[in-house]
Design an enzyme around this catalytic site. Structure first.
Site, mmCIF file in Angstrom:
data_model
loop_
_atom_site.group_PDB
_atom_site.id
_atom_site.type_symbol
_atom_site.label_atom_id
_atom_site.label_comp_id
_atom_site.label_asym_id
_atom_site.label_seq_id
_atom_site.Cartn_x
_atom_site.Cartn_y
_atom_site.Cartn_z
ATOM 1 N N LYS A 104 67.633 20.440 39.140
ATOM 2 C CA LYS A 104 66.372 19.955 38.571
ATOM 3 C C LYS A 104 66.708 18.949 37.480
ATOM 4 C CE LYS A 104 63.657 22.671 35.768
ATOM 5 N NZ LYS A 104 63.621 21.917 34.492
ATOM 6 N N GLU A 149 55.085 20.869 33.215
ATOM 7 C CA GLU A 149 55.177 21.611 31.947
ATOM 8 C C GLU A 149 54.139 21.105 30.952
ATOM 9 O OE1 GLU A 149 59.057 22.363 30.340
ATOM 10 O OE2 GLU A 149 58.217 23.089 28.443
ATOM 11 N N GLU A 167 64.649 16.118 34.502
ATOM 12 C CA GLU A 167 63.379 15.838 33.822
ATOM 13 C C GLU A 167 63.000 14.373 33.885
ATOM 14 O OE1 GLU A 167 63.422 17.280 29.784
ATOM 15 O OE2 GLU A 167 63.918 19.328 30.407
ATOM 16 N N ASP A 185 67.999 24.849 31.310
ATOM 17 C CA ASP A 185 68.727 24.516 30.083
ATOM 18 C C ASP A 185 68.047 25.150 28.867
ATOM 19 O OD1 ASP A 185 66.559 22.807 29.990
ATOM 20 O OD2 ASP A 185 67.727 20.962 29.714
ATOM 21 N N SER A 186 66.941 25.893 29.106
ATOM 22 C CA SER A 186 66.383 26.738 28.048
ATOM 23 C C SER A 186 67.442 27.734 27.583
ATOM 24 C CB SER A 186 65.138 27.477 28.543
ATOM 25 O OG SER A 186 65.384 28.110 29.784
ATOM 26 N N ASP A 232 69.558 23.306 36.172
ATOM 27 C CA ASP A 232 69.158 22.109 35.429
ATOM 28 C C ASP A 232 70.331 21.173 35.201
ATOM 29 O OD1 ASP A 232 66.439 22.048 34.910
ATOM 30 O OD2 ASP A 232 66.596 23.288 33.112
HETATM 31 O O1 KIV Z 1 64.909 25.106 31.095
HETATM 32 C C1 KIV Z 1 63.939 25.727 31.526
HETATM 33 O O2 KIV Z 1 63.842 26.951 31.411
HETATM 34 C C2 KIV Z 1 62.895 24.966 32.186
HETATM 35 C C3 KIV Z 1 61.600 25.660 32.433
HETATM 36 C C4 KIV Z 1 60.858 25.792 31.152
HETATM 37 C C5 KIV Z 1 60.786 24.966 33.462
HETATM 38 O O3 KIV Z 1 63.069 23.822 32.480
#
Ligand code: KIV
Length: 255
Positions: free
Chosen positions: A112, A181, A114, A45-46, A84
Site C-alpha cells: 500500500k 482515510e 499513500e 506504518d502506524s 505499507d
Molecule cells: O498505517 C496504517 O495503519 C494505515 C491505516 C490507518 C489505514 O495506513
C-alpha cells in the site's frame, strides 16, 4: 492462493460482503486475527506509533517494515497480507518497484502507498510487474507534518473532485482497493459509488465504504495514550494488562 489471486478475490467483493481489515505487526496477532476471519491484514506504518513509540509515521523505515512484515507473514494467513511502503521509500517509480519487491520477498502479498494522482505512475510500475497495490487517499499520515495535523478531507467541492480524480488515476494504474482515510462520509459514499474497486474506510463514516480498516490497538484498547475520535474499541486490554501485572506483582511480593 497466491497474493494476486487473493487481491483478485478482494476486488470481486466490490458489491459483496463488506471487507473487514485490521492492522497487525506481529506473528501471534496475525494468527489470531486470521483465525477470527479478517479479510485483509495490513502491516501498517502506524506501527511507528503503536509499536515503536514514535509520534507519527514519518520515522518508519523500510527495515522496520521488512522486520514486521516477515513476522506477520510467518502466520501464513488466509487473509491477504498488505504491507505499507513507508515514507521516502517510493519517491520514484524505480524506487517504488524495488521496495515493493523487498516487501514481497519478506512475505507481503500486496503493498500500500499513500497519495492519488501523483503516485499513479509508481503504482503502475508496481502493478505491471504483478504485485498487487492498495491505494490510500484522503488524510495521508505520512504528510502529517506538512499539513500540521490530522484533518478531514473532502470538505470543499475542489477537494472532493481532487479525491475522485486521484482515485480514478489509481484505479487506472491497477490498484485492487483504496483506503479512504478521514474523508467526509458524503464524499466517501460518492467515491464508493463511482469506483470499480472496493473502498476501505477509516474515520470516513460507518457505512460509507465497501469495508473498514481499524488499527488493532484501537479495537483492543491496548494503546490508551492516544485514541482517535472515530475509534470503536471492543475491548479494554490496557486495563486487563494492568490488572494482571498488579496481581502478579502482589503474588511475587506478598509478605
Ligand atoms: O498505517 C496504517 O495503519 C494505515 C491505516 C490507518 C489505514 O495506513
Amino acid at each position: 492462493m497466491t497474493g494476486l489471486e487473493k487481491a483478485q478475490a478482494i476486488l470481486q467483493r466490490k458489491n459483496g460482503k463488506r471487507l473487514a481489515t485490521l492492522t497487525a505487526y506481529d506473528y501471534p496477532t496475525a494468527r489470531l486475527l486470521d483465525e477470527a476471519g479478517v479479510d485483509l491484514l495490513l502491516v501498517g506504518d502506524s506501527l511507528g506509533m503503536v509499536v515503536l513509540g514514535f509520534p507519527d509515521t514519518t520515522h518508519v523505515t523500510m527495515e522496520d517494515m521488512l522486520h514486521h512484515t516477515a513476522a506477520v507473514a510467518r502466520a501464513k494467513t488466509k487473509a491477504i497480507v498488505v504491507a505499507d511502503l513507508p515514507i521516502n521509500s517510493y519517491d520514484t517509480p524505480a524506487m517504488a518497484l524495488d521496495n515493493a519487491r523487498r516487501l514481497i520477498d519478506a512475505g507481503a502479498e500486496a503493498v500500500k502507498l499513500e497519495g492519488g494522482i501523483r503516485q499513479a505512475e509508481k503504482v503502475h510500475a508496481i502493478t505491471t510487474m504483478g504485485i498487487p497495490v492498495c491505494g490510500h487517499i484522503g488524510m495521508l499520515p505520512q504528510r502529517v507534518l506538512e499539513e500540521g495535523g490530522y484533518r478531514k478531507k473532502g470538505k470543499t467541492p475542489e477537494q472532493a473532485s481532487a479525491l475522485l480524480e486521484g482515485a480514478n488515476a489509481l484505479v487506472e494504474a491497477g490498484v485492487f482497493a483504496i483506503v479512504l482515510e478521514s474523508v467526509i462520509p458524503e464524499v466517501a459514499r460518492h467515491l464508493t459509488a463511482e469506483l470499480s474497486v472496493p473502498t476501505i474506510g477509516i474515520g470516513s463514516g460507518g457505512e460509507s465504504c465497501d469495508g473498514e480498516v481499524a488499527v488493532i490497538t484501537d479495537l483492543l484498547g491496548s494503546y490508551p495514550w492516544f485514541v482517535p475520535p472515530f475509534a470503536q474499541p471492543e475491548a479494554d486490554l490496557s486495563s486487563s494488562i494492568t490488572q494482571a501485572v498488579t496481581a502478579y506483582r502482589n503474588r511475587i511480593q506478598k509478605p
